[in-house]
Design a protein around this motif. Sequence first.
Motif, PDB file in Angstrom:
ATOM      1  N   ASP A  33       0.897  -1.069  -0.086  1.00 33.24           N
ATOM      2  CA  ASP A  33       0.035   0.158   0.057  1.00 33.24           C
ATOM      3  C   ASP A  33       1.063   1.487  -0.107  1.00 33.24           C
ATOM      4  N   VAL A  34       0.738   1.968  -1.051  1.00 31.97           N
ATOM      5  CA  VAL A  34       1.579   3.315  -1.499  1.00 31.97           C
ATOM      6  C   VAL A  34       0.619   4.360  -1.184  1.00 31.97           C
ATOM      7  N   GLN A  35       1.002   5.424  -0.494  1.00 28.78           N
ATOM      8  CA  GLN A  35       0.314   6.535  -0.457  1.00 28.78           C
ATOM      9  C   GLN A  35       1.113   7.765  -0.291  1.00 28.78           C
ATOM     10  N   THR A  36       0.512   8.798  -0.892  1.00 26.98           N
ATOM     11  CA  THR A  36       1.089  10.399  -0.893  1.00 26.98           C
ATOM     12  C   THR A  36       0.311  11.317  -0.625  1.00 26.98           C
ATOM     13  N   LYS A  37       0.405  11.990   0.436  1.00 28.45           N
ATOM     14  CA  LYS A  37      -0.381  13.031   0.972  1.00 28.45           C
ATOM     15  C   LYS A  37       0.192  14.537   1.266  1.00 28.45           C
ATOM     16  N   MET A  38      -0.503  15.479   0.877  1.00 29.67           N
ATOM     17  CA  MET A  38      -0.012  16.877   1.037  1.00 29.67           C
ATOM     18  C   MET A  38      -0.636  17.545   2.347  1.00 29.67           C
ATOM     19  N   SER A  39       0.110  18.355   2.822  1.00 27.53           N
ATOM     20  CA  SER A  39      -0.423  19.229   4.117  1.00 27.53           C
ATOM     21  C   SER A  39      -1.366  20.195   3.631  1.00 27.53           C
ATOM     22  N   GLU A  40      -0.919  20.941   2.537  1.00 26.21           N
ATOM     23  CA  GLU A  40      -1.964  21.904   1.888  1.00 26.21           C
ATOM     24  C   GLU A  40      -1.796  21.854   0.348  1.00 26.21           C
ATOM     25  N   SER A  41      -2.897  22.157  -0.384  1.00 22.52           N
ATOM     26  CA  SER A  41      -2.910  22.048  -1.673  1.00 22.52           C
ATOM     27  C   SER A  41      -2.199  23.370  -2.211  1.00 22.52           C
TER      28      SER A  41
END
Length: 244
Positions: A33-41
């Motif tokens: 399971d690979v995920q990428t998230k950003m704190s703000e757009s």
Amino acid sequence: MNKLFAGATLALSLSLFAGCAATGVAISKRNLDVQTKMSESVFIDPAAPQNMVLLVQVRNTSDKPDFTVQNAVESSLAARGWKLTRNPDEAQYMLQVNILQVGKSDQTAAEAMLGKGFGSEAMAVAGAGAIYAAGSDNSRHIVGGGLALGMADFVAGQMVKDVYFSAITDVQISQRTKSPVSLQGSQSLKQGTSGSENLSYAEESHWKRYRTRVLSSANKVNLSWEQAQPELVKGLSTSIAGMF
């Protein structure tokens, strides 16, 4: 005899329970399971073709200096039509990346670090070990069961491990402006343990700046760094290049 039998029965039941728990982890985490998230757009203004000139600067302040995304990011941006330069005077945009943490970590701590956003103080993200305790002194069969559970869980844990790797990165994008923009800020600098020095500044610049933090993670049972690294590079570079 009855207490001995009860203790043995309990120990067997707890051992089976530990084995079932390990089996459950092995099944539920069998796929990567690979995920990428950003704190703000981040939204940058569209660039005319003649202004699609970009400087990319990647720094790595983690304890894994060999982990880099510069080549992957630059390849993706070049495929999108961006001209890459090393000259800041020529650049119309600048992409600055600082890799803060890379490696095996705790998911909750990594996501908390993401939530703090760009520039926040780094925190420990390494996972903590589990501790098992026996029961009371006057219940020997419970003690035996607890020890059996600890042993069974230890053996199962050596065979089945829920492994989580993360890469936490700060990203700053600068866009050149035609007219100067005003910048104001302040800093509080610690002076040992005796006090601090407060600084404030106001200046003009020809750059608008956008900032965010990116968390790329990989999770799988018995996941190795060799398996996780290329997936982290892919997820992180795709997310960063996707801002343009």
